[in-house]
Design a protein around this motif. Structure first.
Motif: not given
Length: 190
Positions: A32-35, A53-55, A114-117
């Motif tokens: 459900r989170i492929p990208v 969001c980066s790879l 900083a709203s980071s992943v």
């Protein structure tokens, strides 16, 4: 939500809901989170909005997801927790700068630096620590569906839930039993 992707399976417990971003682990897996933008979508649903969001960050998220699933599964089966999973959960928990804040209406919200992943992942990891360590009232269990086997947190009064989600796995299993009963015993004439 964006079209073209499987719907999220949402629950009330952050950590186990996060593990549900990969379902049907023992059937035909559904990612459900492929990208990266799907991880952004999922985090937003849970009040952990991030700007990008980066790879590489998606890989970190999937690594955390699988670690939480492995540790929660071991805890549900009362087996030793996998050392690598424990390390990854701990590293992600300690690696963020998220802060719990109280809203004027008495709700807890998360403020991400900083709203980071990475900050969002630290919130998920901290939630996993609470759930797996037994700090919450409830118990970890595994879905009774043989294709799913998702770890979920059972906070029901009786602690006897069988499925991660009644609307998916539960209904599927009940429908299969109903259809089998209608067909009758194996080998019966039509």
């Amino acid at each position: 939500m964006r079209a073209g992707f499987p719907e999220f399976r949402l629950g009330v417990v952050l950590a186990t809901s996060f593990t549900g971003t990969l379902s049907e682990r023992f059937g035909e897996p559904v990612e459900r989170i492929p990208v990266p933008h799907r991880l952004i979508d999922w985090l937003t649903v849970y009040g952990l909005a991030v700007d990008s969001c980066s790879l590489e960050q998606l890989d970190l998220a999937r690594e955390l997801r699988e670690s939480v699933h492995a540790a929660a599964t071991a805890a549900a089966l009362r087996e030793p927790l996998p050392a690598d999973a424990v390390r990854i959960i701990g590293d992600r928990s300690a690696g963020g700068r998220a802060a719990a804040v109280l809203t004027p209406d008495g709700q807890r919200r998360w403020r991400l630096g900083a709203s980071s992943v990475e900050d969002a992942l630290s919130v998920i990891a901290a939630d996993a620590v609470d759930v797996i360590s037994g700090e919450r009232d409830g118990k970890l269990a595994l879905c009774a569906s043989p294709t799913c086997r998702a770890a979920f947190f059972d906070a029901s009064q009786s602690r006897t839930r069988k499925w991660c989600d009644m609307n998916t796995c539960g209904n599927r299993q009940k429908k299969a039993r109903f259809n089998a009963a209608r067909r009758g015993p194996a080998g019966a004439a039509d």
